[in-house]
Design a protein around this motif. Structure first.
Motif, PDB file in Angstrom:
ATOM      1  N   TRP A  69       1.009  -5.119   4.012  1.00 34.43           N
ATOM      2  CA  TRP A  69       2.310  -5.648   4.422  1.00 34.43           C
ATOM      3  C   TRP A  69       2.179  -7.061   4.994  1.00 34.43           C
ATOM      4  O   TRP A  69       3.015  -7.931   4.736  1.00 34.43           O
ATOM      5  CB  TRP A  69       2.964  -4.736   5.455  1.00 34.43           C
ATOM      6  CG  TRP A  69       3.589  -3.505   4.878  1.00 34.43           C
ATOM      7  CD1 TRP A  69       3.111  -2.233   4.924  1.00 34.43           C
ATOM      8  CD2 TRP A  69       4.834  -3.434   4.159  1.00 34.43           C
ATOM      9  NE1 TRP A  69       3.969  -1.367   4.280  1.00 34.43           N
ATOM     10  CE2 TRP A  69       5.033  -2.072   3.806  1.00 34.43           C
ATOM     11  CE3 TRP A  69       5.790  -4.370   3.787  1.00 34.43           C
ATOM     12  CZ2 TRP A  69       6.161  -1.641   3.098  1.00 34.43           C
ATOM     13  CZ3 TRP A  69       6.912  -3.950   3.082  1.00 34.43           C
ATOM     14  CH2 TRP A  69       7.089  -2.596   2.749  1.00 34.43           C
ATOM     15  N   GLY A  70       1.137  -7.281   5.753  1.00 34.73           N
ATOM     16  CA  GLY A  70       0.948  -8.596   6.363  1.00 34.73           C
ATOM     17  C   GLY A  70       0.536  -9.669   5.376  1.00 34.73           C
ATOM     18  O   GLY A  70       0.595 -10.867   5.702  1.00 34.73           O
ATOM     19  N   ARG A  71       0.134  -9.272   4.166  1.00 31.68           N
ATOM     20  CA  ARG A  71      -0.322 -10.238   3.152  1.00 31.68           C
ATOM     21  C   ARG A  71       0.593 -10.296   1.931  1.00 31.68           C
ATOM     22  O   ARG A  71       0.206 -10.820   0.887  1.00 31.68           O
ATOM     23  CB  ARG A  71      -1.747  -9.883   2.717  1.00 31.68           C
ATOM     24  CG  ARG A  71      -2.779 -10.003   3.821  1.00 31.68           C
ATOM     25  CD  ARG A  71      -4.195  -9.817   3.327  1.00 31.68           C
ATOM     26  NE  ARG A  71      -4.449  -8.467   2.837  1.00 31.68           N
ATOM     27  CZ  ARG A  71      -4.808  -8.162   1.592  1.00 31.68           C
ATOM     28  NH1 ARG A  71      -4.929  -9.114   0.686  1.00 31.68           N
ATOM     29  NH2 ARG A  71      -5.028  -6.907   1.244  1.00 31.68           N
ATOM     30  N   LEU A  72       1.816  -9.769   2.051  1.00 31.97           N
ATOM     31  CA  LEU A  72       2.693  -9.710   0.884  1.00 31.97           C
ATOM     32  C   LEU A  72       2.926 -11.072   0.222  1.00 31.97           C
ATOM     33  O   LEU A  72       2.863 -11.169  -1.015  1.00 31.97           O
ATOM     34  CB  LEU A  72       4.034  -9.078   1.259  1.00 31.97           C
ATOM     35  CG  LEU A  72       4.060  -7.557   1.468  1.00 31.97           C
ATOM     36  CD1 LEU A  72       5.501  -7.103   1.709  1.00 31.97           C
ATOM     37  CD2 LEU A  72       3.463  -6.819   0.284  1.00 31.97           C
ATOM     38  N   PRO A  73       3.218 -12.130   0.968  1.00 29.84           N
ATOM     39  CA  PRO A  73       3.480 -13.399   0.284  1.00 29.84           C
ATOM     40  C   PRO A  73       2.313 -13.871  -0.583  1.00 29.84           C
ATOM     41  O   PRO A  73       2.531 -14.345  -1.702  1.00 29.84           O
ATOM     42  CB  PRO A  73       3.753 -14.368   1.443  1.00 29.84           C
ATOM     43  CG  PRO A  73       4.284 -13.491   2.538  1.00 29.84           C
ATOM     44  CD  PRO A  73       3.478 -12.218   2.413  1.00 29.84           C
ATOM     45  N   GLU A  74       1.098 -13.727  -0.101  1.00 30.15           N
ATOM     46  CA  GLU A  74      -0.044 -14.185  -0.899  1.00 30.15           C
ATOM     47  C   GLU A  74      -0.360 -13.221  -2.034  1.00 30.15           C
ATOM     48  O   GLU A  74      -0.866 -13.628  -3.087  1.00 30.15           O
ATOM     49  CB  GLU A  74      -1.287 -14.358  -0.016  1.00 30.15           C
ATOM     50  CG  GLU A  74      -1.836 -13.059   0.559  1.00 30.15           C
ATOM     51  CD  GLU A  74      -3.015 -13.269   1.491  1.00 30.15           C
ATOM     52  OE1 GLU A  74      -4.158 -13.082   1.044  1.00 30.15           O
ATOM     53  OE2 GLU A  74      -2.779 -13.607   2.663  1.00 30.15           O
ATOM     54  N   LEU A  75      -0.036 -11.931  -1.864  1.00 33.34           N
ATOM     55  CA  LEU A  75      -0.339 -10.941  -2.898  1.00 33.34           C
ATOM     56  C   LEU A  75       0.701 -10.931  -4.004  1.00 33.34           C
ATOM     57  O   LEU A  75       0.358 -10.958  -5.193  1.00 33.34           O
ATOM     58  CB  LEU A  75      -0.437  -9.543  -2.275  1.00 33.34           C
ATOM     59  CG  LEU A  75      -1.694  -9.207  -1.496  1.00 33.34           C
ATOM     60  CD1 LEU A  75      -1.525  -7.872  -0.779  1.00 33.34           C
ATOM     61  CD2 LEU A  75      -2.901  -9.145  -2.429  1.00 33.34           C
ATOM     62  N   ILE A  76       1.980 -10.857  -3.636  1.00 33.19           N
ATOM     63  CA  ILE A  76       3.026 -10.675  -4.643  1.00 33.19           C
ATOM     64  C   ILE A  76       4.058 -11.800  -4.647  1.00 33.19           C
ATOM     65  O   ILE A  76       5.004 -11.761  -5.428  1.00 33.19           O
ATOM     66  CB  ILE A  76       3.735  -9.311  -4.485  1.00 33.19           C
ATOM     67  CG1 ILE A  76       4.494  -9.224  -3.157  1.00 33.19           C
ATOM     68  CG2 ILE A  76       2.726  -8.174  -4.590  1.00 33.19           C
ATOM     69  CD1 ILE A  76       5.345  -7.960  -3.024  1.00 33.19           C
ATOM     70  N   GLY A  77       3.892 -12.780  -3.770  1.00 32.14           N
ATOM     71  CA  GLY A  77       4.769 -13.937  -3.787  1.00 32.14           C
ATOM     72  C   GLY A  77       6.095 -13.758  -3.079  1.00 32.14           C
ATOM     73  O   GLY A  77       6.948 -14.645  -3.126  1.00 32.14           O
ATOM     74  N   PHE A 154       7.059  -5.535  -6.154  1.00 31.55           N
ATOM     75  CA  PHE A 154       5.755  -5.098  -6.657  1.00 31.55           C
ATOM     76  C   PHE A 154       5.794  -4.931  -8.174  1.00 31.55           C
ATOM     77  O   PHE A 154       4.818  -5.235  -8.869  1.00 31.55           O
ATOM     78  CB  PHE A 154       5.333  -3.791  -5.985  1.00 31.55           C
ATOM     79  CG  PHE A 154       4.521  -3.979  -4.748  1.00 31.55           C
ATOM     80  CD1 PHE A 154       3.175  -4.340  -4.819  1.00 31.55           C
ATOM     81  CD2 PHE A 154       5.075  -3.792  -3.482  1.00 31.55           C
ATOM     82  CE1 PHE A 154       2.409  -4.521  -3.680  1.00 31.55           C
ATOM     83  CE2 PHE A 154       4.324  -3.972  -2.333  1.00 31.55           C
ATOM     84  CZ  PHE A 154       2.989  -4.333  -2.428  1.00 31.55           C
ATOM     85  N   GLY A 155       6.919  -4.441  -8.706  1.00 27.44           N
ATOM     86  CA  GLY A 155       7.038  -4.294 -10.152  1.00 27.44           C
ATOM     87  C   GLY A 155       6.960  -5.636 -10.867  1.00 27.44           C
ATOM     88  O   GLY A 155       6.279  -5.772 -11.897  1.00 27.44           O
ATOM     89  N   ARG A 156       7.649  -6.636 -10.327  1.00 28.19           N
ATOM     90  CA  ARG A 156       7.586  -7.972 -10.929  1.00 28.19           C
ATOM     91  C   ARG A 156       6.180  -8.557 -10.837  1.00 28.19           C
ATOM     92  O   ARG A 156       5.687  -9.189 -11.782  1.00 28.19           O
ATOM     93  CB  ARG A 156       8.593  -8.903 -10.249  1.00 28.19           C
ATOM     94  CG  ARG A 156      10.050  -8.589 -10.570  1.00 28.19           C
ATOM     95  CD  ARG A 156      10.968  -9.688 -10.055  1.00 28.19           C
ATOM     96  NE  ARG A 156      11.000  -9.730  -8.601  1.00 28.19           N
ATOM     97  CZ  ARG A 156      11.847  -9.051  -7.851  1.00 28.19           C
ATOM     98  NH1 ARG A 156      12.722  -8.223  -8.411  1.00 28.19           N
ATOM     99  NH2 ARG A 156      11.844  -9.178  -6.536  1.00 28.19           N
ATOM    100  N   ALA A 157       5.527  -8.336  -9.687  1.00 29.26           N
ATOM    101  CA  ALA A 157       4.165  -8.843  -9.526  1.00 29.26           C
ATOM    102  C   ALA A 157       3.218  -8.151 -10.500  1.00 29.26           C
ATOM    103  O   ALA A 157       2.315  -8.791 -11.063  1.00 29.26           O
ATOM    104  CB  ALA A 157       3.694  -8.636  -8.087  1.00 29.26           C
TER     105      ALA A 157
END
Length: 376
Positions: A69-77, A154-157
């Motif tokens: 959760w804390g890394r969502l922007p870097e993981l999935i944008g 997450f689906g888009r990523a």
């Protein structure tokens, strides 16, 4: 040809995050979703990103998820409106205060650091709380996110990472011929893969039963509502620790000012009609409990209510891990109304299990074999 390494059946937060993490591990993935990603329970829940109050055996999984959760922007944008606002559970009796303190002590070895707050300190810190609250337990880095945004993100990523995401594709049956599973769909024919992961939520039992693994899955509808926007004043996500279902309420204020709330009083739902109902008495009862905790909310207007189809198991523990009957078949469903926070962790763990044959996060309590009696 509709062939891949893994077929994921169900496009909620578990399935979409699993597809994403499977692609990061280099496996080809097809995700099949009957409707739209995040349309069912993953998109209609409260949005709690809390570790506090979970079974102790689930905290390693919750901790893994919290890191994601804390890394969502870097993981999935996208951040999916995740806010580490803190999570405050209050109580009304000395007996519940003792239970909160015991839980805080027991959770500390698992890396969950909770702060007990006594009555006077509680009101000094949160002056809008009502007089009935005698103690609180605060988790400083828990928080909340927008469930309507998370699974689709997450689906888009996953799709950007190379997964084939097929919405509007209803799975009719799953069979196994030789080394491959064959997944028959209503709209887009047959898909094949040596591995299938079922993340179909309230519909998971319909698929596991095809492999002799029927489970006592029940469905209920969460009772959710949102108020008109107010000046932004409430920091943390709030909940109540109580043995009485009618006293249970949880709520959070989003930055736009609206207060989103729900509780443990559930409504009827059906995984045959795929519909769930809101009962006005539940919504109003939850509102009374919210007003009890924060009297200043007494005259707020409710502007919308909703529900969804959630799945529950009798021991209040999900199914997660390999099939007990069929090699190459995996499950992650039945999260008992508490799957949103751990969802990204579930996806990561299932990807690890499928790719490597083991997990670094313990999931033994969640085996489907506890219902079938088969050896996992």
């Amino acid at each position: 040809m509709n062939q891949s390494d893994v077929i994921v059946v169900g496009g909620g937060i578990m399935g979409c995050s699993a597809a994403f993490f499977l692609r990061r591990r280099g496996l080809s993935v097809t995700l099949l979703e009957r409707g739209l990603t995040g349309q069912q329970a993953s998109g209609t829940n409260f949005g709690n990103v809390r570790r506090q109050g979970r079974y102790l055996h689930q905290l390693p999984l919750a901790n893994r998820a919290r890191d994601i959760w804390g890394r969502l922007p870097e993981l999935i944008g996208e951040d999916c409106e995740f806010v580490a606002s803190g999570h405050l559970r209050i109580c009304y009796t000395p007996e519940q205060a003792a239970k909160l303190e015991a839980y805080a002590n027991d959770a500390r070895p698992y890396g969950l650091n909770l702060e007990m707050i006594s009555s006077n300190a509680l009101r000094a810190r949160f002056p809008y709380l009502g007089r009935d609250a005698i103690a609180g337990c605060f988790a400083p880095i828990d928080g909340h996110a927008n469930p309507r945004l998370t699974a689709p993100a997450f689906g888009r990523a996953a799709a950007r990472a190379g997964a084939r995401v097929e919405e509007g594709t209803e799975v009719l049956s799953i069979g196994k011929t030789g080394a491959d599973f064959t997944v028959e769909t209503r709209e887009k024919g047959t898909f094949r893969a040596p591995i299938v992961l079922v993340t179909a939520g309230a519909w998971g039992n319909k698929l596991s039963s095809q492999f002799g693994e029927s489970v006592p899955l029940a469905v209920h509808g969460p009772q959710m509502a949102v108020t008109e926007p107010l000046p932004y004043r409430l920091g943390p996500t709030f909940g109540v620790s109580t043995p009485h279902v009618k006293e249970t309420v949880y709520f959070r204020q989003v930055k736009r000012g609206n207060v989103v709330y729900g509780g443990s009083t559930r409504g009827p739902a059906s995984n045959e009609t795929n519909r769930a109902s809101v009962l006005p008495e539940n919504i109003l009862g939850q509102f009374e409990q919210m007003r009890r905790m924060i009297p200043g909310l007494a005259r707020v207007n409710i502007i919308r209510t909703w529900s969804g189809v959630e799945s529950y198991l009798p021991d209040d523990v999900p199914i997660m891990g390999p099939s007990a009957t069929t090699p190459g078949l995996f499950y992650a469903f039945g999260f008992c109304g508490a799957g949103f926070q751990i969802g990204p962790g579930v996806g990561d763990v299932m990807a690890e299990l499928i790719a490597t044959g083991a997990t670094t996060t313990p999931i033994e309590p969640y085996s489907i074999a506890r219902f079938s009696g088969a050896a996992a």
